[in-house]
Write an enzyme that holds these catalytic residues in place. Structure first.
Site, PDB file in Angstrom:
ATOM      1  N   TRP A 130       1.202  -1.717  -0.346  1.00 48.65           N
ATOM      2  CA  TRP A 130      -0.407  -0.070  -0.123  1.00 48.65           C
ATOM      3  C   TRP A 130       0.929   1.299  -0.281  1.00 48.65           C
ATOM      4  O   TRP A 130       0.480   2.328  -0.609  1.00 48.65           O
ATOM      5  CB  TRP A 130      -0.435   0.085   0.949  1.00 48.65           C
ATOM      6  CG  TRP A 130      -2.180  -1.094   0.929  1.00 48.65           C
ATOM      7  CD1 TRP A 130      -2.440  -2.026   1.226  1.00 48.65           C
ATOM      8  CD2 TRP A 130      -3.004  -1.006  -0.506  1.00 48.65           C
ATOM      9  NE1 TRP A 130      -3.372  -2.489   0.819  1.00 48.65           N
ATOM     10  CE2 TRP A 130      -3.952  -2.264  -0.075  1.00 48.65           C
ATOM     11  CE3 TRP A 130      -2.970  -0.136  -1.243  1.00 48.65           C
ATOM     12  CZ2 TRP A 130      -4.891  -1.934  -1.222  1.00 48.65           C
ATOM     13  CZ3 TRP A 130      -4.162  -0.607  -2.576  1.00 48.65           C
ATOM     14  CH2 TRP A 130      -5.081  -1.522  -1.976  1.00 48.65           C
ATOM     15  N   ASP A 170      -1.919   6.575   6.087  1.00 46.95           N
ATOM     16  CA  ASP A 170      -2.861   5.198   5.769  1.00 46.95           C
ATOM     17  C   ASP A 170      -3.488   4.557   6.697  1.00 46.95           C
ATOM     18  O   ASP A 170      -2.702   3.321   7.345  1.00 46.95           O
ATOM     19  CB  ASP A 170      -2.354   5.513   4.193  1.00 46.95           C
ATOM     20  CG  ASP A 170      -3.493   3.998   3.991  1.00 46.95           C
ATOM     21  OD1 ASP A 170      -4.291   3.426   4.509  1.00 46.95           O
ATOM     22  OD2 ASP A 170      -3.012   3.555   3.385  1.00 46.95           O
ATOM     23  N   LYS A 176     -12.781  -1.633   5.939  1.00 44.53           N
ATOM     24  CA  LYS A 176     -11.654  -2.677   6.616  1.00 44.53           C
ATOM     25  C   LYS A 176     -12.232  -2.363   7.928  1.00 44.53           C
ATOM     26  O   LYS A 176     -12.772  -3.777   8.738  1.00 44.53           O
ATOM     27  CB  LYS A 176     -10.599  -2.543   6.599  1.00 44.53           C
ATOM     28  CG  LYS A 176     -10.166  -1.868   5.414  1.00 44.53           C
ATOM     29  CD  LYS A 176      -9.334  -2.746   4.722  1.00 44.53           C
ATOM     30  CE  LYS A 176      -9.175  -2.262   3.087  1.00 44.53           C
ATOM     31  NZ  LYS A 176      -8.317  -1.851   2.613  1.00 44.53           N
TER      32      LYS A 176
HETATM   33  C1  PLP Z   1      -7.594  -1.539   1.399  1.00 43.41           C
HETATM   34  C2  PLP Z   1      -6.544  -0.312   1.407  1.00 43.41           C
HETATM   35  C3  PLP Z   1      -6.507   0.937   0.329  1.00 43.41           C
HETATM   36  C4  PLP Z   1      -7.239   0.803  -0.930  1.00 43.41           C
HETATM   37  O1  PLP Z   1      -8.673   1.238  -0.068  1.00 43.41           O
HETATM   38  P1  PLP Z   1      -9.678   1.605  -1.478  1.00 43.41           P
HETATM   39  O2  PLP Z   1     -10.396   1.633  -0.444  1.00 43.41           O
HETATM   40  O3  PLP Z   1      -9.689   0.295  -2.322  1.00 43.41           O
HETATM   41  O4  PLP Z   1      -9.283   2.570  -2.510  1.00 43.41           O
HETATM   42  C5  PLP Z   1      -5.360   1.901   0.632  1.00 43.41           C
HETATM   43  N1  PLP Z   1      -4.386   1.439   1.927  1.00 43.41           N
HETATM   44  C6  PLP Z   1      -4.529   0.629   2.261  1.00 43.41           C
HETATM   45  C7  PLP Z   1      -3.695   0.546   3.909  1.00 43.41           C
HETATM   46  C8  PLP Z   1      -5.869  -0.724   2.744  1.00 43.41           C
HETATM   47  O5  PLP Z   1      -5.626  -1.320   2.919  1.00 43.41           O
END
Ligand code: PLP
Length: 361
Positions: free
Chosen positions: A104, A175, A199
């Site tokens: 990511w 993030d 998540k």
């Molecule tokens: C799932 C995830 C993303 C991507 O998210 P989307 O909603 O599919 O754009 C970005 N960063 C992390 C750490 C993730 O787990």
């Protein structure tokens, strides 16, 4: 209905109580005669849902008064562009620092490079992303627009144990998509936190952004208005139509978290769940998790069978027991168990029992 435990990395399991409440309110929310999906985002009913969700989240995460909480769309990947569009303008000829700890943060680096110079201050790629690079070895730029980190790498299973100590003049953008609300965090250590909801918060379609007030003033002229944090903040996330139903479900999740002891109680439970699972994986060398113990994620646990020829029968046996979505991400293979807040300890215990039984056979 058959009883299952869902280990999906996202969209992921939600608390059963939340889904039951949503089902009971589906056709008629609180006597309004309307489903939440049918309400004006500016009407009094949705306003109360929105307000309550914001208040509860602020309380749960102990968000200081000088931070705005925004509900946006576009997901975590969307923020990979939205962040530089809003923040690279802090500097002339900006450079953005990154720590590369997995898939990511890797995607974030690629996307940001379309908007500014990027400096990969540290990377654990050569070690197969088995750790967060030692803080002392980060080659940070003296005058970066910001430093971007991914505090929990969902695919690689690497988690920062705490916020890194860095130059206070360079805000940290984190993030936290896959571990927000799973552990206590000191928000004041960060300039910006973002998280896709699917998540550990609620349904896909909602993106949470927490941004410090002094970072709202740097959007580039090219930044789409709907993704301009300041515009969004000034309109209380109602500049354009927000993902109303996702906000409603997220609000139910926040209420569920509060009723279950808040983030501190979740963290204690998550520590115990992760301990149980890693212990089982470490017990014999039939299984392997490749992440250094101090950086192992409490939320996403990738693992491999020593004999990869058994992968299919492992997954089939798991499925037959109602242990769902354990297949690892296609980029890394193997298995992955995501054990977010809504995964009860019984689910982890059921997986541990299966791991032991399968290895025994
Ligand atoms: C799932 C995830 C993303 C991507 O998210 P989307 O909603 O599919 O754009 C970005 N960063 C992390 C750490 C993730 O787990």
């Amino acid at each position: 209905m058959t009883h299952v435990f869902n280990f999906s990395a996202g969209p992921a399991v939600l608390p059963k109580e939340v889904l039951q409440q949503a089902a009971s309110e589906m056709l008629d929310w609180h006597g309004s005669g309307m489903s939440v999906m049918e309400m004006s985002h500016r009407g009094p009913e949705f306003s109360s849902i929105h307000r309550q969700a914001l208040d509860d989240l602020r309380e749960l995460l102990d968000v200081p008064a000088n931070y705005k909480i925004l509900f946006q769309q576009g997901g975590g990947l969307g923020q990979n562009a939205i962040v530089p569009l809003n923040l690279a303008g802090r500097r002339q000829d900006p450079v953005i620092d990154f720590v590369h700890t997995g898939s990511w943060s890797g995607k974030s680096i690629k996307e940001a490079a379309r908007y500014a110079r990027v400096n990969v201050a540290a990377s654990s790629e050569a070690e197969g992303f088995a750790r967060v690079p030692a803080r002392g070895a980060w080659k940070l730029s003296p005058d970066a627009a910001y430093l971007h980190i991914c505090t929990n790498e969902t695919i690689d299973g690497v988690e920062y144990p705490d916020a890194p100590a860095t130059d206070p003049n360079v805000p940290i953008v984190a993030d936290m998509s896959s571990h927000i609300l799973s552990r206590k965090i000191d928000i004041s250590k960060f300039g910006v936190i973002f998280a896709g909801a699917q998540k550990n918060i609620g349904p896909a379609g909602l993106t949470l952004v927490i941004v410090r007030d002094d970072l709202l003033d740097y959007a580039s002229p090219q930044c789409p208005s709907a993704f301009n944090w300041k515009t969004c903040a000034e309109h209380d996330s109602l500049y354009n139509t927000p993902p109303t139903y996702s906000i409603y479900i997220a609000g139910l999740v926040f209420a569920w978290l509060k009723a279950n002891g808040g983030v501190a109680a979740m963290e204690a439970r998550n520590v115990e769940k992760a301990r149980l699972l890693y212990e089982a994986l470490d017990r014999d060398d039939f299984y392997a998790n490749r992440v250094a113990p101090e950086f192992r994620s409490r939320m996403n646990v990738p693992f491999y069978l020593r004999d990869e020829a058994l992968n299919q029968s492992f997954l089939a046996g798991a499925q037959a027991r109602g242990l769902l979505q354990l297949k690892g991400h296609k980029s890394v293979g193997g298995m992955r168990a995501s054990i977010y807040n809504a995964m009860p300890i019984e689910g982890v215990q059921a997986l541990v029992d299966y791991l032991n039984e399968f290895a025994g056979r």
